[in-house]
Design a protein around this motif. Structure first.
Motif, PDB file in Angstrom:
ATOM      1  N   VAL A 119       0.928  -1.137   0.065  1.00  0.00           N
ATOM      2  CA  VAL A 119      -0.047  -0.047   0.029  1.00  0.00           C
ATOM      3  C   VAL A 119       0.934   1.298   0.034  1.00  0.00           C
ATOM      4  CG1 VAL A 119      -1.686   1.276   1.286  1.00  0.00           C
ATOM      5  CG2 VAL A 119      -1.977  -1.267   1.279  1.00  0.00           C
ATOM      6  N   ALA A 120       0.403   2.067  -0.564  1.00  0.00           N
ATOM      7  CA  ALA A 120       1.173   3.533  -0.497  1.00  0.00           C
ATOM      8  C   ALA A 120       0.024   4.562  -0.532  1.00  0.00           C
ATOM      9  CB  ALA A 120       2.062   3.930  -1.808  1.00  0.00           C
ATOM     10  N   SER A 121       0.145   5.714   0.269  1.00  0.00           N
ATOM     11  CA  SER A 121      -0.642   6.893   0.524  1.00  0.00           C
ATOM     12  C   SER A 121      -0.098   8.207   0.304  1.00  0.00           C
ATOM     13  CB  SER A 121      -1.598   6.892   1.713  1.00  0.00           C
ATOM     14  OG  SER A 121      -0.621   7.070   2.825  1.00  0.00           O
ATOM     15  N   CYS A 122      -0.799   9.237  -0.233  1.00  0.00           N
ATOM     16  CA  CYS A 122      -0.343  10.469  -0.413  1.00  0.00           C
ATOM     17  C   CYS A 122      -1.358  11.271  -0.551  1.00  0.00           C
ATOM     18  CB  CYS A 122       0.471  10.447  -2.004  1.00  0.00           C
ATOM     19  SG  CYS A 122      -0.583  10.137  -3.293  1.00  0.00           S
ATOM     20  N   ASP A 123      -1.044  12.550  -0.093  1.00  0.00           N
ATOM     21  CA  ASP A 123      -1.958  13.764  -0.206  1.00  0.00           C
ATOM     22  C   ASP A 123      -2.712  13.688  -1.421  1.00  0.00           C
ATOM     23  OD1 ASP A 123      -1.099  14.313   2.298  1.00  0.00           O
ATOM     24  OD2 ASP A 123      -0.187  16.156   1.876  1.00  0.00           O
ATOM     25  N   LEU A 124      -4.343  13.922  -1.298  1.00  0.00           N
ATOM     26  CA  LEU A 124      -4.874  14.193  -2.585  1.00  0.00           C
ATOM     27  C   LEU A 124      -4.194  15.076  -3.680  1.00  0.00           C
ATOM     28  CD1 LEU A 124      -7.264  12.812  -4.000  1.00  0.00           C
ATOM     29  CD2 LEU A 124      -8.777  14.679  -2.902  1.00  0.00           C
ATOM     30  N   PRO A 125      -3.931  16.254  -3.355  1.00  0.00           N
ATOM     31  CA  PRO A 125      -3.355  17.470  -4.288  1.00  0.00           C
ATOM     32  C   PRO A 125      -1.963  16.732  -4.667  1.00  0.00           C
ATOM     33  CG  PRO A 125      -3.719  18.458  -2.165  1.00  0.00           C
ATOM     34  CD  PRO A 125      -3.860  16.880  -2.020  1.00  0.00           C
ATOM     35  N   ASN A 126      -0.958  15.993  -4.200  1.00  0.00           N
ATOM     36  CA  ASN A 126       0.106  15.492  -4.615  1.00  0.00           C
ATOM     37  C   ASN A 126      -0.057  14.730  -5.950  1.00  0.00           C
ATOM     38  OD1 ASN A 126       2.695  14.603  -5.020  1.00  0.00           O
ATOM     39  ND2 ASN A 126       3.131  14.252  -2.804  1.00  0.00           N
ATOM     40  N   LEU A 127      -0.139  15.263  -7.076  1.00  0.00           N
ATOM     41  CA  LEU A 127      -0.508  14.243  -8.356  1.00  0.00           C
ATOM     42  C   LEU A 127       0.617  13.640  -8.945  1.00  0.00           C
ATOM     43  CD1 LEU A 127      -2.629  17.150 -10.209  1.00  0.00           C
ATOM     44  CD2 LEU A 127      -3.431  15.201  -8.809  1.00  0.00           C
ATOM     45  N   GLU A 128       1.995  14.155  -8.621  1.00  0.00           N
ATOM     46  CA  GLU A 128       3.246  13.607  -8.735  1.00  0.00           C
ATOM     47  C   GLU A 128       3.199  12.201  -8.380  1.00  0.00           C
ATOM     48  OE1 GLU A 128       5.049  14.318 -11.692  1.00  0.00           O
ATOM     49  OE2 GLU A 128       3.873  16.064 -11.901  1.00  0.00           O
ATOM     50  N   ALA A 133       2.597   5.959  -8.475  1.00  0.00           N
ATOM     51  CA  ALA A 133       1.732   4.965  -7.853  1.00  0.00           C
ATOM     52  C   ALA A 133       1.313   4.239  -9.079  1.00  0.00           C
ATOM     53  CB  ALA A 133       0.766   5.364  -6.753  1.00  0.00           C
ATOM     54  N   GLN A 134       0.511   4.940  -9.913  1.00  0.00           N
ATOM     55  CA  GLN A 134      -0.088   4.357 -11.052  1.00  0.00           C
ATOM     56  C   GLN A 134       0.669   3.609 -11.922  1.00  0.00           C
ATOM     57  OE1 GLN A 134      -2.413   8.000 -12.229  1.00  0.00           O
ATOM     58  NE2 GLN A 134      -3.921   7.463 -10.928  1.00  0.00           N
ATOM     59  N   ARG A 135       1.911   4.305 -12.277  1.00  0.00           N
ATOM     60  CA  ARG A 135       3.002   3.515 -12.949  1.00  0.00           C
ATOM     61  C   ARG A 135       3.413   2.406 -12.324  1.00  0.00           C
ATOM     62  NH1 ARG A 135       4.473   9.016 -14.386  1.00  0.00           N
ATOM     63  NH2 ARG A 135       6.086   9.311 -12.587  1.00  0.00           N
ATOM     64  N   LYS A 139      -3.595   0.455  -7.795  1.00  0.00           N
ATOM     65  CA  LYS A 139      -4.954   0.916  -7.986  1.00  0.00           C
ATOM     66  C   LYS A 139      -5.451   1.789  -6.885  1.00  0.00           C
ATOM     67  CE  LYS A 139      -5.340  -1.514 -11.867  1.00  0.00           C
ATOM     68  NZ  LYS A 139      -4.515  -0.888 -13.011  1.00  0.00           N
ATOM     69  N   LYS A 140      -6.134   2.892  -7.150  1.00  0.00           N
ATOM     70  CA  LYS A 140      -6.505   3.914  -5.794  1.00  0.00           C
ATOM     71  C   LYS A 140      -7.625   2.680  -5.084  1.00  0.00           C
ATOM     72  CE  LYS A 140      -9.463   7.748  -6.292  1.00  0.00           C
ATOM     73  NZ  LYS A 140      -9.223   9.050  -6.685  1.00  0.00           N
ATOM     74  N   VAL A 141      -7.439   2.675  -3.980  1.00  0.00           N
ATOM     75  CA  VAL A 141      -8.413   2.034  -3.239  1.00  0.00           C
ATOM     76  C   VAL A 141      -9.545   2.787  -2.420  1.00  0.00           C
ATOM     77  CG1 VAL A 141      -7.304  -0.349  -3.300  1.00  0.00           C
ATOM     78  CG2 VAL A 141      -6.820   1.287  -1.513  1.00  0.00           C
ATOM     79  N   LYS A 142      -9.067   3.858  -1.749  1.00  0.00           N
ATOM     80  CA  LYS A 142      -9.745   4.828  -1.139  1.00  0.00           C
ATOM     81  C   LYS A 142      -9.397   6.096  -1.122  1.00  0.00           C
ATOM     82  CE  LYS A 142      -8.176   3.778   3.537  1.00  0.00           C
ATOM     83  NZ  LYS A 142      -8.591   3.294   4.672  1.00  0.00           N
ATOM     84  N   GLU A 143     -10.208   7.163  -0.748  1.00  0.00           N
ATOM     85  CA  GLU A 143      -9.956   8.346  -0.379  1.00  0.00           C
ATOM     86  C   GLU A 143     -10.213   8.520   1.114  1.00  0.00           C
ATOM     87  OE1 GLU A 143     -11.120  11.611  -2.857  1.00  0.00           O
ATOM     88  OE2 GLU A 143     -10.295  10.375  -4.707  1.00  0.00           O
ATOM     89  N   ARG A 155      -3.017   0.404  -3.731  1.00  0.00           N
ATOM     90  CA  ARG A 155      -2.565  -0.927  -3.331  1.00  0.00           C
ATOM     91  C   ARG A 155      -2.316  -1.468  -4.625  1.00  0.00           C
ATOM     92  NH1 ARG A 155      -5.317  -5.438   0.347  1.00  0.00           N
ATOM     93  NH2 ARG A 155      -4.630  -7.221  -0.702  1.00  0.00           N
ATOM     94  N   VAL A 156      -1.177  -2.583  -4.622  1.00  0.00           N
ATOM     95  CA  VAL A 156      -0.716  -3.401  -5.580  1.00  0.00           C
ATOM     96  C   VAL A 156      -0.706  -4.648  -4.937  1.00  0.00           C
ATOM     97  CG1 VAL A 156       1.680  -3.118  -5.774  1.00  0.00           C
ATOM     98  CG2 VAL A 156       0.808  -3.851  -7.643  1.00  0.00           C
ATOM     99  N   ASP A 157      -1.124  -5.856  -5.650  1.00  0.00           N
ATOM    100  CA  ASP A 157      -1.315  -6.961  -5.161  1.00  0.00           C
ATOM    101  C   ASP A 157       0.205  -7.676  -5.813  1.00  0.00           C
ATOM    102  OD1 ASP A 157      -3.598  -7.327  -3.400  1.00  0.00           O
ATOM    103  OD2 ASP A 157      -4.526  -7.212  -5.029  1.00  0.00           O
ATOM    104  N   LYS A 158       0.562  -8.723  -5.073  1.00  0.00           N
ATOM    105  CA  LYS A 158       1.727  -9.409  -5.745  1.00  0.00           C
ATOM    106  C   LYS A 158       1.598  -9.897  -7.260  1.00  0.00           C
ATOM    107  CE  LYS A 158       5.184 -13.103  -4.908  1.00  0.00           C
ATOM    108  NZ  LYS A 158       5.500 -14.114  -4.040  1.00  0.00           N
TER     109      LYS A 158
END
Length: 159
Positions: A119-128, A133-135, A139-143, A155-158
């Motif tokens: 799992v990784a999280s970041c501030d919503l405005p942190n588009l970079e 994370a998308q690269r 996948k976005k799992v929640k806000e 989150r990414v699964d193995k």
């Protein structure tokens, strides 16, 4: 690019990264961490490496061993396993370094630590950071809201 666990002797380098205005904008809720706060984090990272085989790694550019940021795994928000974390100095942005370093950490999580997901999280405005994370195939799992700040969780699964 090389990733090396951060040593006590590299405290000033880590502090420099954390106090950079770009890095602290999102990573530190724009607070300036004192040298003592970063020293405590570094101690915790060293303990994590000894006990759990993870922590914070400096990202160095091979050609001249220049430090451009850090990547690692860290416990946030009462999660049961650590989250992926990454931060680059502004001069290293938009060159693929965060994606490359984070990919190495994901491989380490799955191949060496036996994780089933990361799992990784970041501030919503942190588009970079969201783009990184998308690269990575995350996948976005929640806000959610943490300490009054909107956070997006990936989150990414193995694989």
């Amino acid at each position: 690019m090389a990733l090396t666990p951060i040593l006590e002797s590299e405290l000033s380098t880590l502090h420099l990264i954390f106090t950079d205005s770009y890095v602290r904008r999102y990573l530190c809720d724009d607070q300036i961490f004192s040298l003592q706060q970063v020293k405590e984090m570094l101690k915790q990272s060293i303990n994590y490496f000894e006990e759990e085989k993870f922590g914070l790694w400096l990202i160095k550019i091979d050609s001249n061993n220049e430090v451009i940021g850090f990547v690692g795994l860290w416990y946030f928000f009462d999660e049961e396993q650590p989250q992926l974390i990454y931060a680059l100095l502004p001069k290293a942005l938009k060159k693929g370094y965060a994606t490359e370093a984070a990919t190495k950490i994901l491989e380490y999580c799955f191949d060496e630590l036996g994780y089933k997901y990361v799992v990784a999280s970041c501030d919503l405005p942190n588009l970079e950071s969201q783009k990184v994370a998308q690269r990575l195939g995350m996948k976005k799992v929640k806000e959610t809201i943490v300490n009054g700040n909107p956070i997006v969780v990936f989150r990414v699964d193995k694989f």
